[in-house]
Scaffold this motif. Structure first.
Motif, PDB file in Angstrom:
ATOM      1  N   PRO A 177      63.346  86.980  97.397  1.00 26.63           N
ATOM      2  CA  PRO A 177      62.578  86.000  96.617  1.00 26.63           C
ATOM      3  C   PRO A 177      61.079  86.258  96.697  1.00 26.63           C
ATOM      4  CG  PRO A 177      64.281  84.911  97.910  1.00 26.63           C
ATOM      5  CD  PRO A 177      64.256  86.338  98.357  1.00 26.63           C
ATOM      6  N   ASP A 178      60.408  86.100  95.559  1.00 25.84           N
ATOM      7  CA  ASP A 178      58.965  86.320  95.511  1.00 25.84           C
ATOM      8  C   ASP A 178      58.231  85.054  95.096  1.00 25.84           C
ATOM      9  OD1 ASP A 178      59.800  86.176  92.917  1.00 25.84           O
ATOM     10  OD2 ASP A 178      58.966  88.091  92.292  1.00 25.84           O
ATOM     11  N   ARG A 179      58.852  83.899  95.309  1.00 25.45           N
ATOM     12  CA  ARG A 179      58.248  82.602  95.029  1.00 25.45           C
ATOM     13  C   ARG A 179      58.050  81.858  96.336  1.00 25.45           C
ATOM     14  NH1 ARG A 179      58.706  85.511  90.579  1.00 25.45           N
ATOM     15  NH2 ARG A 179      58.371  84.324  88.680  1.00 25.45           N
ATOM     16  N   GLY A 180      57.139  80.896  96.336  1.00 25.44           N
ATOM     17  CA  GLY A 180      56.931  80.079  97.508  1.00 25.44           C
ATOM     18  C   GLY A 180      55.772  80.530  98.370  1.00 25.44           C
ATOM     19  N   PRO A 181      55.551  79.841  99.491  1.00 26.02           N
ATOM     20  CA  PRO A 181      54.429  80.176 100.389  1.00 26.02           C
ATOM     21  C   PRO A 181      54.532  81.605 100.915  1.00 26.02           C
ATOM     22  CG  PRO A 181      55.408  78.045 100.966  1.00 26.02           C
ATOM     23  CD  PRO A 181      56.308  78.670  99.957  1.00 26.02           C
ATOM     24  N   LEU A 182      53.378  82.183 101.185  1.00 32.20           N
ATOM     25  CA  LEU A 182      53.323  83.568 101.635  1.00 32.20           C
ATOM     26  C   LEU A 182      54.146  83.783 102.902  1.00 32.20           C
ATOM     27  CD1 LEU A 182      52.181  86.436 101.454  1.00 32.20           C
ATOM     28  CD2 LEU A 182      50.163  85.620 102.714  1.00 32.20           C
ATOM     29  N   ALA A 183      54.036  82.862 103.860  1.00 30.42           N
ATOM     30  CA  ALA A 183      54.767  83.017 105.118  1.00 30.42           C
ATOM     31  C   ALA A 183      56.273  83.058 104.874  1.00 30.42           C
ATOM     32  CB  ALA A 183      54.414  81.884 106.077  1.00 30.42           C
ATOM     33  N   LEU A 184      56.745  82.211 103.954  1.00 33.06           N
ATOM     34  CA  LEU A 184      58.173  82.182 103.644  1.00 33.06           C
ATOM     35  C   LEU A 184      58.593  83.492 102.981  1.00 33.06           C
ATOM     36  CD1 LEU A 184      60.881  80.713 103.426  1.00 33.06           C
ATOM     37  CD2 LEU A 184      60.077  79.734 101.253  1.00 33.06           C
ATOM     38  N   LYS A 228      61.483  88.566 103.174  1.00 37.60           N
ATOM     39  CA  LYS A 228      61.479  90.016 102.982  1.00 37.60           C
ATOM     40  C   LYS A 228      61.949  90.733 104.236  1.00 37.60           C
ATOM     41  CE  LYS A 228      58.544  93.812 101.382  1.00 37.60           C
ATOM     42  NZ  LYS A 228      57.187  94.183 100.877  1.00 37.60           N
ATOM     43  N   LEU A 229      61.525  90.244 105.397  1.00 37.47           N
ATOM     44  CA  LEU A 229      61.912  90.856 106.666  1.00 37.47           C
ATOM     45  C   LEU A 229      63.401  90.658 106.938  1.00 37.47           C
ATOM     46  CD1 LEU A 229      60.944  92.258 109.298  1.00 37.47           C
ATOM     47  CD2 LEU A 229      60.573  89.955 110.231  1.00 37.47           C
ATOM     48  N   LEU A 230      63.897  89.470 106.627  1.00 39.41           N
ATOM     49  CA  LEU A 230      65.287  89.123 106.956  1.00 39.41           C
ATOM     50  C   LEU A 230      66.267  89.440 105.823  1.00 39.41           C
ATOM     51  CD1 LEU A 230      64.621  85.647 108.624  1.00 39.41           C
ATOM     52  CD2 LEU A 230      65.227  87.784 109.792  1.00 39.41           C
ATOM     53  N   TRP A 231      65.765  89.904 104.687  1.00 45.53           N
ATOM     54  CA  TRP A 231      66.619  90.067 103.508  1.00 45.53           C
ATOM     55  C   TRP A 231      67.833  90.977 103.749  1.00 45.53           C
ATOM     56  CZ3 TRP A 231      67.372  86.871  99.993  1.00 45.53           C
ATOM     57  CH2 TRP A 231      67.916  87.219  98.753  1.00 45.53           C
ATOM     58  N   PRO A 232      67.702  92.084 104.478  1.00 40.67           N
ATOM     59  CA  PRO A 232      68.898  92.912 104.714  1.00 40.67           C
ATOM     60  C   PRO A 232      70.023  92.164 105.413  1.00 40.67           C
ATOM     61  CG  PRO A 232      66.913  94.144 105.250  1.00 40.67           C
ATOM     62  CD  PRO A 232      66.480  92.720 105.034  1.00 40.67           C
TER      63      PRO A 232
END
Length: 292
Positions: free
Chosen positions: A199-206, A211-215
Motif C-alpha cells: 500500500p502507498d496510501r496513509g501516513p509515512l510511518a505506516l 513495505k518492510l513487512l509486505w513479504p
C-alpha cells in the motif's frame, strides 16, 4: 418540480434510508466488492478493456481508492452523483479493442456497460445473506429499484436494463451461460501467487512499515482475497467462471461471516461506515432535525 428531461440529465441518487443507503456505505461492503469486480471482468469485453486500459496491476491501491470513491458518490453524492456518472462516461469513451473471442468491443456499448452495472445487484443480494442478513422479498425489490437508479446515474438507458426483478434473472442467467468465462483479469484477481506492490496510501510511518513487512503480510492477504472473492460470489456465477469452492470452504466462510455479522453492528458509526456514507448520514440527520 423538475421536468422528466431534467431528471434524465441529472438523475438523483437512491433515497436516504433505502437498502443501498444501508448496504453500500457499511464497511462490510468492502468484503462484497471483490466478487462484483471479478464477475464484471469475467465478461470477455469488460475483461479485455480492464486488461488493456486499466492500471489495476501497477497501481492497485490507487485504482481501488478511486473506484470506491466513485461508488460512494453514486449513492451518497447528492448533486455530485450525476456528474460522477458523466465523468465515468467521458473516461470510457476511448476504451475499445478486441476481446478474448476476437470480437471488437467498446466500453460504452450498452451490453458491456450495462453488465458492469448489473453485477452489483446479485452480489449485494447474495453477500448480504452472509454478512448482514437475508433480504426480504420487499427489500430485494427495493434494492433492485435503487440499483436501476444507480444505472441511470451512470447514463444507462432504461431500455438497456431489465426493469423488474422478473426480467433481471433471465437476463443474468443468459449472460452467465453465453458470455462469462475465466478471463486473464479474473485469473489475476483470484491468484495467490501474482505480485502486488505494498500500500502507498496513509501516513509515512505506516507505509514504510508495510513495505518492510509486505513479504510476510502479502501471502495470507492474497489467500484471504481469493477466499472472500469466490466465497461471496453467487454460486451460479462462480460455476459459470469455473471457480472451485468446497464444502469445507463454505463452512469456514459461514463461521467468518457469523463473526463479522455480530461485531460490525456494535461498532461506533465512525468505524462502521465509510467516510462518504458517514458524512451523508450525518447531513441527513441534521436535515431531518431541521425540518421537524
Amino acid at each position: 418540480m423538475s421536468s422528466p428531461a431534467a431528471e434524465a440529465r441529472n438523475p438523483a441518487p437512491p433515497p436516504p434510508g433505502g437498502v443501498l443507503w444501508s448496504l453500500s456505505g457499511d464497511i462490510r461492503a468492502l468484503l462484497m466488492l471483490p466478487a462484483a469486480l471479478t464477475l464484471q471482468v469475467a465478461h470477455p469485453a469488460v475483461g479485455a478493456g480492464v486488461d488493456e486500459h486499466s492500471v489495476f496491476r501497477t497501481d492497485p491501491w490507487g485504482r481501488g481508492e478511486r473506484s470506491l470513491r466513485s461508488l460512494q458518490l453514486w449513492v451518497y453524492g447528492g448533486e455530485a452523483a450525476a456528474e460522477e456518472g458523466r465523468r465515468l462516461r467521458r473516461l470510457h469513451r476511448t476504451i475499445q479493442g478486441t476481446d478474448t473471442r476476437g470480437r471488437g468491443y467498446h466500453a460504452l456499448s450498452p451490453a458491456n456497460y450495462a453488465w458492469v452495472h448489473a453485477t452489483g445487484f446479485p452480489v449485494y443480494q447474495h453477500a448480504a445473506r452472509y454478512l448482514v442478513r437475508p433480504l426480504t422479498p420487499a427489500q430485494e425489490r427495493a434494492l433492485y429499484r435503487e440499483w436501476l437508479q444507480v444505472g441511470r446515474i451512470l447514463g444507462i438507458h432504461d431500455r438497456d436494463m431489465p426493469q423488474t426483478i422478473e426480467e433481471f434473472w433471465p437476463y443474468y442467467r443468459k449472460v452467465l451461460a453465453e458470455e462469462i468465462e475465466s478471463t486473464p483479469v479474473v485469473e489475476d484477481l483470484v491468484a495467490t501467487d501474482r505480485p502486488m506492490p505494498p500500500p502507498d496510501r496513509g501516513p509515512l510511518a505506516l507505509r514504510l512499515s508495510l513495505k518492510l513487512l509486505w513479504p510476510v503480510l502479502f501471502p495470507p492477504l492474497a489467500r484471504f482475497r481469493r477466499f472472500v472473492t469466490i466465497g461471496l460470489m453467487p454460486p451460479e456465477a462462480r460455476e459459470a467462471i469455473g471457480l472451485e469452492w468446497t464444502d469445507a470452504q463454505e463452512r469456514t466462510l459461514r463461521r467468518f461471516c457469523g463473526v463479522v455479522r455480530r461485531v460490525v453492528p456494535v461498532l461506533p458509526e465512525r468505524l462502521r461506515y465509510l467516510p462518504y456514507a458517514r458524512r451523508a448520514r450525518a447531513a441527513h440527520r441534521r436535515a431531518v432535525r431541521a425540518g421537524e
